[in-house]
Design a protein around this motif. Structure first.
Motif, mmCIF file in Angstrom:
data_model
loop_
_atom_site.group_PDB
_atom_site.id
_atom_site.type_symbol
_atom_site.label_atom_id
_atom_site.label_comp_id
_atom_site.label_asym_id
_atom_site.label_seq_id
_atom_site.Cartn_x
_atom_site.Cartn_y
_atom_site.Cartn_z
ATOM 1 N N GLU A 83 0.849 -1.187 0.000
ATOM 2 C CA GLU A 83 0.000 0.000 0.000
ATOM 3 C C GLU A 83 0.882 1.232 0.000
ATOM 4 O O GLU A 83 1.853 1.317 0.753
ATOM 5 N N VAL A 84 0.544 2.181 -0.866
ATOM 6 C CA VAL A 84 1.326 3.404 -0.938
ATOM 7 C C VAL A 84 0.408 4.566 -1.296
ATOM 8 O O VAL A 84 -0.574 4.402 -2.033
ATOM 9 N N PHE A 85 0.716 5.728 -0.735
ATOM 10 C CA PHE A 85 0.044 6.971 -1.099
ATOM 11 C C PHE A 85 1.075 7.860 -1.789
ATOM 12 O O PHE A 85 2.253 7.863 -1.422
ATOM 13 N N ILE A 86 0.609 8.614 -2.773
ATOM 14 C CA ILE A 86 1.530 9.355 -3.632
ATOM 15 C C ILE A 86 1.290 10.856 -3.479
ATOM 16 O O ILE A 86 0.144 11.324 -3.545
ATOM 17 N N SER A 87 2.372 11.597 -3.266
ATOM 18 C CA SER A 87 2.256 13.054 -3.175
ATOM 19 C C SER A 87 1.822 13.604 -4.528
ATOM 20 O O SER A 87 2.214 13.092 -5.584
ATOM 21 N N GLN A 88 1.019 14.657 -4.504
ATOM 22 C CA GLN A 88 0.314 15.090 -5.714
ATOM 23 C C GLN A 88 0.865 16.358 -6.340
ATOM 24 O O GLN A 88 1.103 17.355 -5.672
ATOM 25 N N THR A 89 1.065 16.264 -7.650
ATOM 26 C CA THR A 89 1.304 17.469 -8.444
ATOM 27 C C THR A 89 -0.001 17.882 -9.115
ATOM 28 O O THR A 89 -0.174 19.035 -9.500
ATOM 29 N N VAL A 90 -0.907 16.914 -9.270
ATOM 30 C CA VAL A 90 -2.242 17.175 -9.825
ATOM 31 C C VAL A 90 -3.249 16.780 -8.756
ATOM 32 O O VAL A 90 -3.165 15.708 -8.188
ATOM 33 N N PHE A 91 -4.183 17.652 -8.457
ATOM 34 C CA PHE A 91 -5.176 17.325 -7.427
ATOM 35 C C PHE A 91 -6.538 17.848 -7.844
ATOM 36 O O PHE A 91 -6.652 18.978 -8.325
ATOM 37 N N LYS A 92 -7.556 17.019 -7.679
ATOM 38 C CA LYS A 92 -8.924 17.415 -8.008
ATOM 39 C C LYS A 92 -9.798 17.219 -6.774
ATOM 40 O O LYS A 92 -10.052 16.090 -6.359
ATOM 41 N N ALA A 93 -10.237 18.304 -6.205
ATOM 42 C CA ALA A 93 -11.065 18.239 -5.004
ATOM 43 C C ALA A 93 -12.375 17.502 -5.261
ATOM 44 O O ALA A 93 -12.954 16.908 -4.347
ATOM 45 N N THR A 94 -12.833 17.517 -6.520
ATOM 46 C CA THR A 94 -14.115 16.883 -6.838
ATOM 47 C C THR A 94 -14.095 15.368 -6.658
ATOM 48 O O THR A 94 -15.145 14.743 -6.549
ATOM 49 N N SER A 95 -12.894 14.757 -6.636
ATOM 50 C CA SER A 95 -12.814 13.295 -6.496
ATOM 51 C C SER A 95 -12.628 12.847 -5.047
ATOM 52 O O SER A 95 -12.670 11.660 -4.753
ATOM 53 N N VAL A 96 -12.462 13.802 -4.130
ATOM 54 C CA VAL A 96 -12.194 13.447 -2.728
ATOM 55 C C VAL A 96 -13.362 12.681 -2.112
ATOM 56 O O VAL A 96 -13.168 11.770 -1.306
#
Length: 200
Positions: free
Chosen positions: A69-82
């Motif tokens: 399991e891994v989480f990836i730091s974001q350069t692209v982020f869309k609040a609508t998908s949270v």
């Protein structure tokens, strides 16, 4: 006349060479890796991977201590998908860079057969990340639990069934839905049931 470009050989990064080497090693018994990606959206080119969850299956059993399991730091982020995946840009999860995450993912899957629900999307978004790292495309064989269900029921190729629907059909309790690790585990349970029914 000799063309100067004919003998140019692309130099791949060392992590990709190490990944390819796994395919020269015979593994017994066969190892499957069930995985899922949570992403910022469904555009292969523009969206990015937020998290990857995976679990291994050997001898028709989920290997609970062989997971990823891994989480990836974001350069692209869309609040609508949270509202779907619940992953915040500045959440409390420890996050790796995309490069770090993809390298550790390759080291986890090795030459295993990959399993997923509607897996083509996950494969292609991983391949896009690999392309950004100047690497090749995934070499692993893969199987889709939706296609397995189509074959079981003799459904036409264009008829698709969601993971939620199949969990209901096979009475699989839906826990941690829409997390990469949770969806990977649910898909692993589904895969084992389908594998048994299809006798493969």
């Amino acid at each position: 006349m000799k063309w100067p470009f004919k003998n140019i050989i692309k130099e791949y990064p060392s992590f990709w060479i190490e990944y390819l080497a796994y395919f020269n090693i015979k593994t017994n018994p066969k190892r499957y890796v069930v995985f899922d990606c949570e992403t910022t959206g469904l555009d292969i080119k523009e969206d990015r991977i937020l998290s990857i969850g995976a679990v291994a299956i050997v001898n028709n059993k989920i290997v609970v201590n062989d997971y990823y399991e891994v989480f990836i730091s974001q350069t692209v982020f869309k609040a609508t998908s949270v509202h779907i995946h619940g992953i915040l840009k500045d959440g409390n999860e420890e996050k790796l860079t995309e490069r770090e995450a993809i390298i550790t993912f390759l080291n986890f899957i090795k030459s295993a057969t990959l399993i997923g629900h509607h897996i083509s999307f996950d494969i292609e978004i991983i391949n896009e990340a690999l392309n950004r790292l100047d690497a090749g495309r995934l070499k692993n064989q893969y199987m889709d639990t939706d296609i397995m269900y189509q074959k079981l029921k003799h459904f036409p190729d264009e008829q698709h069934t969601s993971l939620d629907e199949l969990c209901d059909v096979f009475k699989i309790r839906k826990t941690d839905r829409h997390t990469s690790s949770g969806d990977a585990y649910l898909t692993a349970l589904l895969f084992l049931k389908l594998k048994r029914k299809l006798d493969i």
